[in-house]
Design an enzyme around this catalytic site. Sequence first.
Site, PDB file in Angstrom:
ATOM      1  N   HIS A  71    -101.463 -36.020 -13.545  1.00 27.95           N
ATOM      2  CA  HIS A  71    -101.246 -37.356 -14.108  1.00 27.95           C
ATOM      3  C   HIS A  71    -100.235 -37.186 -15.237  1.00 27.95           C
ATOM      4  O   HIS A  71    -100.354 -36.246 -16.033  1.00 27.95           O
ATOM      5  CB  HIS A  71    -102.538 -37.933 -14.696  1.00 27.95           C
ATOM      6  CG  HIS A  71    -103.564 -38.303 -13.668  1.00 27.95           C
ATOM      7  ND1 HIS A  71    -103.588 -39.532 -13.047  1.00 27.95           N
ATOM      8  CD2 HIS A  71    -104.591 -37.601 -13.149  1.00 27.95           C
ATOM      9  CE1 HIS A  71    -104.596 -39.569 -12.193  1.00 27.95           C
ATOM     10  NE2 HIS A  71    -105.221 -38.410 -12.229  1.00 27.95           N
ATOM     11  N   HIS A 125    -108.507 -28.587  -1.322  1.00 26.35           N
ATOM     12  CA  HIS A 125    -108.606 -29.917  -1.977  1.00 26.35           C
ATOM     13  C   HIS A 125    -107.469 -30.026  -2.989  1.00 26.35           C
ATOM     14  O   HIS A 125    -107.536 -29.444  -4.068  1.00 26.35           O
ATOM     15  CB  HIS A 125    -109.952 -30.072  -2.689  1.00 26.35           C
ATOM     16  CG  HIS A 125    -110.147 -31.417  -3.310  1.00 26.35           C
ATOM     17  ND1 HIS A 125    -111.288 -32.164  -3.143  1.00 26.35           N
ATOM     18  CD2 HIS A 125    -109.346 -32.185  -4.104  1.00 26.35           C
ATOM     19  CE1 HIS A 125    -111.180 -33.301  -3.798  1.00 26.35           C
ATOM     20  NE2 HIS A 125    -110.004 -33.341  -4.403  1.00 26.35           N
ATOM     21  N   HIS A 130    -116.137 -37.407  -1.857  1.00 22.35           N
ATOM     22  CA  HIS A 130    -116.251 -37.469  -3.314  1.00 22.35           C
ATOM     23  C   HIS A 130    -117.669 -37.953  -3.576  1.00 22.35           C
ATOM     24  O   HIS A 130    -117.964 -39.130  -3.421  1.00 22.35           O
ATOM     25  CB  HIS A 130    -115.208 -38.405  -3.929  1.00 22.35           C
ATOM     26  CG  HIS A 130    -115.325 -38.470  -5.429  1.00 22.35           C
ATOM     27  ND1 HIS A 130    -114.391 -37.938  -6.274  1.00 22.35           N
ATOM     28  CD2 HIS A 130    -116.308 -38.961  -6.220  1.00 22.35           C
ATOM     29  CE1 HIS A 130    -114.785 -38.101  -7.538  1.00 22.35           C
ATOM     30  NE2 HIS A 130    -115.944 -38.741  -7.531  1.00 22.35           N
ATOM     31  N   ALA A 177    -108.363 -39.563 -15.014  1.00 21.08           N
ATOM     32  CA  ALA A 177    -109.165 -38.371 -14.701  1.00 21.08           C
ATOM     33  C   ALA A 177    -108.362 -37.413 -13.843  1.00 21.08           C
ATOM     34  O   ALA A 177    -107.775 -37.819 -12.836  1.00 21.08           O
ATOM     35  CB  ALA A 177    -110.428 -38.794 -13.962  1.00 21.08           C
ATOM     36  N   ASP A 187    -108.641 -29.120  -6.556  1.00 19.19           N
ATOM     37  CA  ASP A 187    -108.619 -30.503  -7.066  1.00 19.19           C
ATOM     38  C   ASP A 187    -107.549 -30.638  -8.142  1.00 19.19           C
ATOM     39  O   ASP A 187    -107.714 -31.428  -9.085  1.00 19.19           O
ATOM     40  CB  ASP A 187    -109.994 -30.948  -7.581  1.00 19.19           C
ATOM     41  CG  ASP A 187    -110.060 -32.457  -7.815  1.00 19.19           C
ATOM     42  OD1 ASP A 187    -109.245 -33.194  -7.228  1.00 19.19           O
ATOM     43  OD2 ASP A 187    -110.925 -32.886  -8.592  1.00 19.19           O
ATOM     44  N   LEU A 204    -112.910 -36.019 -12.786  1.00 14.56           N
ATOM     45  CA  LEU A 204    -114.103 -36.507 -12.098  1.00 14.56           C
ATOM     46  C   LEU A 204    -114.370 -35.638 -10.873  1.00 14.56           C
ATOM     47  O   LEU A 204    -113.416 -35.252 -10.201  1.00 14.56           O
ATOM     48  CB  LEU A 204    -113.909 -37.970 -11.675  1.00 14.56           C
ATOM     49  CG  LEU A 204    -113.960 -38.959 -12.856  1.00 14.56           C
ATOM     50  CD1 LEU A 204    -113.509 -40.332 -12.430  1.00 14.56           C
ATOM     51  CD2 LEU A 204    -115.387 -39.011 -13.434  1.00 14.56           C
ATOM     52  N   HIS A 254    -115.388 -30.765  -4.559  1.00 12.48           N
ATOM     53  CA  HIS A 254    -115.481 -30.467  -5.997  1.00 12.48           C
ATOM     54  C   HIS A 254    -116.893 -30.628  -6.546  1.00 12.48           C
ATOM     55  O   HIS A 254    -117.148 -31.473  -7.391  1.00 12.48           O
ATOM     56  CB  HIS A 254    -114.470 -31.280  -6.810  1.00 12.48           C
ATOM     57  CG  HIS A 254    -114.401 -32.762  -6.556  1.00 12.48           C
ATOM     58  ND1 HIS A 254    -115.508 -33.559  -6.403  1.00 12.48           N
ATOM     59  CD2 HIS A 254    -113.347 -33.609  -6.456  1.00 12.48           C
ATOM     60  CE1 HIS A 254    -115.137 -34.808  -6.213  1.00 12.48           C
ATOM     61  NE2 HIS A 254    -113.823 -34.863  -6.233  1.00 12.48           N
ATOM     62  N   ASN A 301    -105.326 -40.196  -1.533  1.00 17.16           N
ATOM     63  CA  ASN A 301    -105.487 -41.319  -2.479  1.00 17.16           C
ATOM     64  C   ASN A 301    -104.170 -41.708  -3.144  1.00 17.16           C
ATOM     65  O   ASN A 301    -104.042 -41.721  -4.355  1.00 17.16           O
ATOM     66  CB  ASN A 301    -106.574 -41.022  -3.514  1.00 17.16           C
ATOM     67  CG  ASN A 301    -106.300 -39.788  -4.361  1.00 17.16           C
ATOM     68  OD1 ASN A 301    -105.634 -38.849  -3.924  1.00 17.16           O
ATOM     69  ND2 ASN A 301    -106.832 -39.780  -5.574  1.00 17.16           N
ATOM     70  N   LYS A 313    -111.459 -38.774   4.293  1.00 16.02           N
ATOM     71  CA  LYS A 313    -112.034 -38.696   2.956  1.00 16.02           C
ATOM     72  C   LYS A 313    -112.817 -39.937   2.600  1.00 16.02           C
ATOM     73  O   LYS A 313    -112.302 -41.060   2.703  1.00 16.02           O
ATOM     74  CB  LYS A 313    -110.881 -38.498   1.958  1.00 16.02           C
ATOM     75  CG  LYS A 313    -111.289 -38.332   0.511  1.00 16.02           C
ATOM     76  CD  LYS A 313    -111.905 -36.982   0.239  1.00 16.02           C
ATOM     77  CE  LYS A 313    -112.542 -36.928  -1.141  1.00 16.02           C
ATOM     78  NZ  LYS A 313    -111.627 -36.451  -2.170  1.00 16.02           N
ATOM     79  N   HIS A 373    -104.230 -32.660  -4.709  1.00 17.10           N
ATOM     80  CA  HIS A 373    -103.500 -33.929  -4.851  1.00 17.10           C
ATOM     81  C   HIS A 373    -102.029 -33.618  -5.072  1.00 17.10           C
ATOM     82  O   HIS A 373    -101.667 -32.999  -6.074  1.00 17.10           O
ATOM     83  CB  HIS A 373    -104.042 -34.737  -6.034  1.00 17.10           C
ATOM     84  CG  HIS A 373    -105.485 -35.081  -5.865  1.00 17.10           C
ATOM     85  ND1 HIS A 373    -105.899 -36.217  -5.201  1.00 17.10           N
ATOM     86  CD2 HIS A 373    -106.612 -34.427  -6.224  1.00 17.10           C
ATOM     87  CE1 HIS A 373    -107.225 -36.240  -5.173  1.00 17.10           C
ATOM     88  NE2 HIS A 373    -107.683 -35.172  -5.780  1.00 17.10           N
ATOM     89  N   LEU A 374    -101.196 -34.040  -4.129  1.00 18.63           N
ATOM     90  CA  LEU A 374     -99.753 -33.798  -4.259  1.00 18.63           C
ATOM     91  C   LEU A 374     -98.993 -35.020  -4.732  1.00 18.63           C
ATOM     92  O   LEU A 374     -97.814 -34.932  -5.048  1.00 18.63           O
ATOM     93  CB  LEU A 374     -99.166 -33.327  -2.918  1.00 18.63           C
ATOM     94  CG  LEU A 374     -99.414 -31.874  -2.536  1.00 18.63           C
ATOM     95  CD1 LEU A 374     -98.850 -31.590  -1.142  1.00 18.63           C
ATOM     96  CD2 LEU A 374     -98.810 -30.916  -3.552  1.00 18.63           C
ATOM     97  N   ARG A 375     -99.648 -36.202  -4.734  1.00 19.33           N
ATOM     98  CA  ARG A 375     -98.954 -37.458  -5.068  1.00 19.33           C
ATOM     99  C   ARG A 375     -97.771 -37.654  -4.104  1.00 19.33           C
ATOM    100  O   ARG A 375     -97.780 -37.126  -3.007  1.00 19.33           O
ATOM    101  CB  ARG A 375     -98.507 -37.490  -6.535  1.00 19.33           C
ATOM    102  CG  ARG A 375     -99.566 -37.037  -7.549  1.00 19.33           C
ATOM    103  CD  ARG A 375    -100.860 -37.811  -7.459  1.00 19.33           C
ATOM    104  NE  ARG A 375    -101.738 -37.479  -8.579  1.00 19.33           N
ATOM    105  CZ  ARG A 375    -103.048 -37.629  -8.562  1.00 19.33           C
ATOM    106  NH1 ARG A 375    -103.671 -38.089  -7.482  1.00 19.33           N
ATOM    107  NH2 ARG A 375    -103.783 -37.329  -9.612  1.00 19.33           N
TER     108      ARG A 375
HETATM  109  N1  LIG Z   1    -110.521 -35.256  -9.752  1.00 19.97           N
HETATM  110  C1  LIG Z   1    -109.970 -36.154 -10.520  1.00 19.97           C
HETATM  111  O1  LIG Z   1    -110.364 -36.263 -11.688  1.00 19.97           O
HETATM  112  N2  LIG Z   1    -108.971 -36.967 -10.086  1.00 19.97           N
HETATM  113  C2  LIG Z   1    -108.441 -37.057  -8.761  1.00 19.97           C
HETATM  114  C3  LIG Z   1    -109.318 -37.817  -7.825  1.00 19.97           C
HETATM  115  C4  LIG Z   1    -110.542 -37.075  -7.349  1.00 19.97           C
HETATM  116  O2  LIG Z   1    -110.449 -35.996  -6.778  1.00 19.97           O
HETATM  117  O3  LIG Z   1    -111.653 -37.589  -7.542  1.00 19.97           O
HETATM  118  C5  LIG Z   1    -107.061 -37.738  -8.826  1.00 19.97           C
HETATM  119  O4  LIG Z   1    -106.534 -38.111  -7.783  1.00 19.97           O
HETATM  120  O5  LIG Z   1    -106.518 -37.860  -9.933  1.00 19.97           O
HETATM  121 ZN   LIG Z   2    -109.565 -34.621  -5.893  1.00 24.60          ZN
HETATM  122 ZN   LIG Z   3    -112.797 -36.696  -6.028  1.00 25.70          ZN
END
Ligand SMILES: NC(=O)N[C@@H](CC(=O)O)C(=O)O
Ligand SMILES: [Zn+2]
Ligand SMILES: [Zn+2]
Length: 343
Positions: A250, A12, A135, A262, A246, A218, A173, A40, A98, A14-16
């Site tokens: 940011h 899990h 999620h 978050a 996760d 989150l 998560h 996302n 997802k 997030h690479l943006r």
């Molecule tokens: N976990 C988080 O707090 N943020 C994640 C989104 C997610 O996994 O819910 C994100 O993309 O910033």
């Molecule tokens: Zn996530």
């Molecule tokens: Zn999530």
Amino acid sequence: MKLTITRPDDWHLHLRDGIAMQAVLPDTCRQMGRAIVMPNLKPPVTTVAAAAAYRERILAARPAGSNFEPLMTLYLTETTTAEEVRKAKASGFVHGIKLYPAGATTNSDAGVRDVGNAMAALEAMAEVGMPLLVHGEVTDPNVDVFDREAVFIDTVFEPLMKRLPQLRVVFEHITTQQAAEYVAGAAANVAATITAHHLLMNRNALFSGGIRPHHYCLPVLKRELHREALLKAATSGSDKFFLGTDSAPHARHTKEAACGCAGMYTANAAIELYAEAFEQAGALDKLEAFASFNGPAFYGLPRNADTITLVKESWQVPALLTYGEEELVPLRAGEHVHWRCQP
Ligand SMILES: NC(=O)N[C@@H](CC(=O)O)C(=O)O
Ligand SMILES: [Zn+2]
Ligand SMILES: [Zn+2]
């Protein structure tokens, strides 16, 4: 003390995209063989074509010599078709779809308002064996933010599993005792990822000495009893639980703000943070299965063939990382982590 384990994967992440992705990707490539890459983005990755293009951008941004493999996902909407699901399965590079309840988290506005409206896609997923990654929080503002995961289990997750009992699902998560117990007691097609930060911190970390925006993610951190339940699940030896950081970068100014984003950034010290948690539980011998065996087994993929070595050695996490043209504050910024992954 030294610990050599099969190279882990991050189930899990997030690479943006763009220069942000280019900034964070090397951290994951150093430790992880593969990662489930969350969809996302803005706009979200809703089609196999978009996932293919995103995958190419990630591959092109890998540091020289890296064999890191991004495992792509699609973002489920109420208009995702059964045909797109079949196309995803046939692609070979899309490994999950997802479910973001609309409004639950970062870039979830295009997500699902009512799971009943996504049944065509969900039925096709159950049929072809495409995992649903969830999620798991309700978005009703009248539900206490600390209860949203537990309420989701009763009102969305269980009814969905009753309707599609063969659907392969990863509860992402997880943060509560209720989720840990639900997954442990469910059939073999239900599994869960657990972050390092939910294994290491409880909700006091949000308010220690003042409000701590870098500890906000989150689902939000929960009480100590939930942290203990997660640690117990992760170290139980059950193959239903596996590593998913996760890690969610940011830019600093968007977290240190009146309405902060978050997400915690942990990819720079991912396996080390998990090692701390497992050591705390006296269960370092369970780390390898959690980090390197259970995920590939669930996703039907081979284990990585090489290893990494962790050394019990403290190092100081940088106070700031660069994030494209922005700044990124990693978890434990300026503080110490007590394991080090050898380069
Ligand atoms: N976990 C988080 O707090 N943020 C994640 C989104 C997610 O996994 O819910 C994100 O993309 O910033
Ligand atoms: Zn996530
Ligand atoms: Zn999530």
